[in-house]
Write a protein that holds these residues in place. Sequence first.
Motif, PDB file in Angstrom:
ATOM      1  N   PHE A  17       0.835  -1.197   0.000  1.00  0.00           N
ATOM      2  CA  PHE A  17       0.000   0.000   0.000  1.00  0.00           C
ATOM      3  C   PHE A  17       0.876   1.256   0.000  1.00  0.00           C
ATOM      4  O   PHE A  17       0.659   2.189  -0.748  1.00  0.00           O
ATOM      5  CB  PHE A  17      -0.919  -0.016   1.223  1.00  0.00           C
ATOM      6  CG  PHE A  17      -1.596   1.293   1.452  1.00  0.00           C
ATOM      7  CD1 PHE A  17      -2.536   1.759   0.533  1.00  0.00           C
ATOM      8  CD2 PHE A  17      -1.282   2.072   2.535  1.00  0.00           C
ATOM      9  CE1 PHE A  17      -3.166   2.971   0.730  1.00  0.00           C
ATOM     10  CE2 PHE A  17      -1.908   3.290   2.731  1.00  0.00           C
ATOM     11  CZ  PHE A  17      -2.842   3.733   1.831  1.00  0.00           C
ATOM     12  N   SER A  21       1.046   4.398  -2.673  1.00  0.00           N
ATOM     13  CA  SER A  21       0.749   5.782  -2.299  1.00  0.00           C
ATOM     14  C   SER A  21       1.834   6.727  -2.794  1.00  0.00           C
ATOM     15  O   SER A  21       1.553   7.846  -3.172  1.00  0.00           O
ATOM     16  CB  SER A  21       0.664   5.945  -0.791  1.00  0.00           C
ATOM     17  OG  SER A  21       0.133   4.817  -0.224  1.00  0.00           O
ATOM     18  N   GLN A  44      -5.881   0.830  -5.682  1.00  0.00           N
ATOM     19  CA  GLN A  44      -5.603   0.862  -4.236  1.00  0.00           C
ATOM     20  C   GLN A  44      -6.812   0.388  -3.456  1.00  0.00           C
ATOM     21  O   GLN A  44      -6.691  -0.354  -2.490  1.00  0.00           O
ATOM     22  CB  GLN A  44      -5.267   2.293  -3.799  1.00  0.00           C
ATOM     23  CG  GLN A  44      -3.847   2.692  -4.117  1.00  0.00           C
ATOM     24  CD  GLN A  44      -3.580   4.120  -3.673  1.00  0.00           C
ATOM     25  OE1 GLN A  44      -4.217   4.629  -2.767  1.00  0.00           O
ATOM     26  NE2 GLN A  44      -2.645   4.771  -4.314  1.00  0.00           N
ATOM     27  N   LYS A  45      -7.985   0.832  -3.912  1.00  0.00           N
ATOM     28  CA  LYS A  45      -9.207   0.457  -3.207  1.00  0.00           C
ATOM     29  C   LYS A  45      -9.409  -1.061  -3.311  1.00  0.00           C
ATOM     30  O   LYS A  45      -9.746  -1.713  -2.327  1.00  0.00           O
ATOM     31  CB  LYS A  45     -10.398   1.211  -3.799  1.00  0.00           C
ATOM     32  CG  LYS A  45     -11.611   1.171  -2.888  1.00  0.00           C
ATOM     33  CD  LYS A  45     -12.828   1.725  -3.581  1.00  0.00           C
ATOM     34  CE  LYS A  45     -14.064   1.075  -3.017  1.00  0.00           C
ATOM     35  NZ  LYS A  45     -15.231   1.283  -3.853  1.00  0.00           N
ATOM     36  N   ALA A  48      -7.067  -2.752  -1.017  1.00  0.00           N
ATOM     37  CA  ALA A  48      -7.526  -2.580   0.363  1.00  0.00           C
ATOM     38  C   ALA A  48      -8.733  -3.477   0.644  1.00  0.00           C
ATOM     39  O   ALA A  48      -8.831  -4.075   1.724  1.00  0.00           O
ATOM     40  CB  ALA A  48      -7.868  -1.118   0.625  1.00  0.00           C
ATOM     41  N   LYS A  52      -8.941  -6.308   3.347  1.00  0.00           N
ATOM     42  CA  LYS A  52     -10.034  -6.296   4.321  1.00  0.00           C
ATOM     43  C   LYS A  52     -10.702  -7.671   4.371  1.00  0.00           C
ATOM     44  O   LYS A  52     -10.971  -8.209   5.450  1.00  0.00           O
ATOM     45  CB  LYS A  52     -11.051  -5.221   3.929  1.00  0.00           C
ATOM     46  CG  LYS A  52     -12.165  -5.032   4.945  1.00  0.00           C
ATOM     47  CD  LYS A  52     -13.242  -4.127   4.388  1.00  0.00           C
ATOM     48  CE  LYS A  52     -14.608  -4.632   4.797  1.00  0.00           C
ATOM     49  NZ  LYS A  52     -15.681  -3.994   4.040  1.00  0.00           N
ATOM     50  N   GLU A 191      -8.575  -0.122  10.615  1.00  0.00           N
ATOM     51  CA  GLU A 191      -7.666   0.735   9.848  1.00  0.00           C
ATOM     52  C   GLU A 191      -7.951   0.606   8.354  1.00  0.00           C
ATOM     53  O   GLU A 191      -7.941   1.574   7.611  1.00  0.00           O
ATOM     54  CB  GLU A 191      -6.216   0.352  10.131  1.00  0.00           C
ATOM     55  CG  GLU A 191      -5.713   0.865  11.463  1.00  0.00           C
ATOM     56  CD  GLU A 191      -4.367   0.272  11.872  1.00  0.00           C
ATOM     57  OE1 GLU A 191      -3.925   0.547  12.991  1.00  0.00           O
ATOM     58  OE2 GLU A 191      -3.781  -0.498  11.069  1.00  0.00           O
ATOM     59  N   LYS A 192      -8.227  -0.634   7.961  1.00  0.00           N
ATOM     60  CA  LYS A 192      -8.523  -0.902   6.550  1.00  0.00           C
ATOM     61  C   LYS A 192      -9.812  -0.180   6.130  1.00  0.00           C
ATOM     62  O   LYS A 192      -9.884   0.389   5.045  1.00  0.00           O
ATOM     63  CB  LYS A 192      -8.653  -2.416   6.384  1.00  0.00           C
ATOM     64  CG  LYS A 192      -8.245  -3.025   5.051  1.00  0.00           C
ATOM     65  CD  LYS A 192      -7.061  -2.428   4.393  1.00  0.00           C
ATOM     66  CE  LYS A 192      -5.753  -2.869   4.993  1.00  0.00           C
ATOM     67  NZ  LYS A 192      -4.609  -2.253   4.292  1.00  0.00           N
ATOM     68  N   GLU A 195      -9.044   3.390   5.677  1.00  0.00           N
ATOM     69  CA  GLU A 195      -8.287   3.555   4.432  1.00  0.00           C
ATOM     70  C   GLU A 195      -9.226   3.513   3.237  1.00  0.00           C
ATOM     71  O   GLU A 195      -9.130   4.340   2.324  1.00  0.00           O
ATOM     72  CB  GLU A 195      -7.237   2.436   4.348  1.00  0.00           C
ATOM     73  CG  GLU A 195      -6.276   2.593   3.192  1.00  0.00           C
ATOM     74  CD  GLU A 195      -5.420   1.353   3.010  1.00  0.00           C
ATOM     75  OE1 GLU A 195      -4.999   0.756   4.015  1.00  0.00           O
ATOM     76  OE2 GLU A 195      -5.210   0.961   1.854  1.00  0.00           O
ATOM     77  N   SER A 198     -11.262   6.648   3.032  1.00  0.00           N
ATOM     78  CA  SER A 198     -10.441   7.759   2.541  1.00  0.00           C
ATOM     79  C   SER A 198     -10.231   7.642   1.030  1.00  0.00           C
ATOM     80  O   SER A 198     -10.293   8.635   0.296  1.00  0.00           O
ATOM     81  CB  SER A 198      -9.102   7.753   3.280  1.00  0.00           C
ATOM     82  OG  SER A 198      -8.103   8.316   2.483  1.00  0.00           O
ATOM     83  N   LEU A 199     -10.004   6.410   0.559  1.00  0.00           N
ATOM     84  CA  LEU A 199      -9.815   6.195  -0.881  1.00  0.00           C
ATOM     85  C   LEU A 199     -11.089   6.543  -1.633  1.00  0.00           C
ATOM     86  O   LEU A 199     -11.046   7.130  -2.720  1.00  0.00           O
ATOM     87  CB  LEU A 199      -9.412   4.740  -1.148  1.00  0.00           C
ATOM     88  CG  LEU A 199      -7.952   4.408  -0.824  1.00  0.00           C
ATOM     89  CD1 LEU A 199      -7.728   2.915  -0.814  1.00  0.00           C
ATOM     90  CD2 LEU A 199      -7.015   5.076  -1.814  1.00  0.00           C
TER      91      LEU A 199
END
Length: 405
Positions: A17, A21, A44-45, A48, A52, A191-192, A195, A198-199
Motif C-alpha cells: 500500500f 501511495s 488501491q481500493k 484494500a 479487508k 484501519e482498513k 483507508e 479515505s480512498l
Amino acid sequence: MEKRRVRRIAAAAMSGFLTLSLVVPVHADSISDAQQKGQQLEQQKNTAENEKNSLSAQLNQVVSDMEDAEKKLTAKQDEIKTAQDELVKAQIQENDQYEAMKLRIKYMYENGNTSLIEVLFSAKSMGDLLNKAEYVKTISEYDREMLEKYENLTKEVEKKEKALQKEEEELKTLQNDLIQKKDNVNKLLQEKQVEIASLETQIGENAAKLQQLIKEAQEAKRRQEEAAAAKKAAEEAAKDKQQSQNKPSNGGGSANSGNSGSSGSGGSGGGGSHVSGNGTLSYPVANPRITSGFGYREAPTEGATSRHDGVDFGAATGTPIYASADGTVVTSAYNSARGNYVVINHGNGMQTWYQHCSAVYVTQGQKVSRGQNIAAVGATGIVTGPHLHYEVHVNGVPVDPMNYL
Ligand SMILES: [Zn+2]
C-alpha cells in the motif's frame, strides 16, 4: 506458526500500500493525470478491499478458534472437577481405612494377647490353630495392603489433578493469545475500513476534478474553434472586398450602398471622428458600418437569438471600441454567447453594451469618459465573424441604439 504467517501477510500488504501511495501524484493537472490517478485509486481500493476480506477471514478463524478453546477449557474444567471429586473420595477412603486399621491395631494391642490366645486356644486342632494364626497375620497384612492401595490411589488422583490444572493453564494462555490476536485483527480491519473510506473520498474528489477538467477542455476547444472560424471569416471578408453578404435588416438603415455613409441617422461620423456629438450617445466605432440593425431577423448563427437586441457594426478584429458616453463600467466579463463584453452604466437608467470583443481595456467599477478606448472589436462568443454587437438599454430594456446615436 499460523500467527507468524498472518503477520507476514499483513506486513506485505501494508508495504504494498505504501509503495502505491508514493507513486500516486498529489495533484492531477491534466485529464490524463486525473484518469491515471482515478485508476490508481481504484486499484488501491481493490487492494484494500482484498486485504479487508483477508482480515475478515482471519477474524472469523480467530473467533472460531476462540470458541474451540472455550469449549476445551470448559471440558478441562469439568475433568478437573471430576478429578477433585475423585480425590476427595480417595482421601476419604484412605482416611477410613487408616482409621479402621488404627482401631484394629489398638484393639489387638489392648486385647492383644488374650484375644490372640483366645483365638489360638479356640482352635480345635493343630491345623485349625495354624489356620487361625494365619488369619490374624492376614488381617494385619490386609490392613497394610489396603492402606497402601488407598494411599497410592490418592497420590495418583492428586497427580492427575495437577496435570489437568497445568492443561487448564495452557488453555487459558491460548485463550488470552486468541483475545490478543482478535484485538489485533480487529484493529487492522478498522484501519482498513478507514483507508477504504479515505480512498473513496479521494476517488470522488478526483472524479469531480476530472469532470471539471473535461469541461474546461471542451470550453477551450470551443473557443479555439470560434477563433479559427472568426479568422477564416475575416480572411474571406478581406479577400472579397464587396462584403455584400451582410445586410442591415433594420428599417432605418436604408442606405446599403457602401461604407461609412450607411449610418444615416448620425450623419457626422463620415469625417473620421469617432464621436458623433449629435445624439445622446456617440458611435462606439470610427467610420461606423452597420451590418445588422435592431429588431427581429433570421437567426444568423445557430444559438443566436432571432430578436436582435442591438446593432452590429462590421469592423476588423482589433478595431478600437469607444465608450458612447461618460459612465462607470458595471461589467467586464466573458460569456459563452457574448464573448468578452463590457457594460457601461451612464446613469438615468441608461446602459451601453459592447460584445464579442477581442480585448477589453477596462475593469469593473472603473470610471470612463465619452470616447475613451475601452475595448477592441473581435469575434469571441457566438459569431460568424468579427464585429461589434452594440446594445443600448433603458431601464433594463434593450432599445434601438439608432434613436440615441
Ligand atoms: Zn448583434
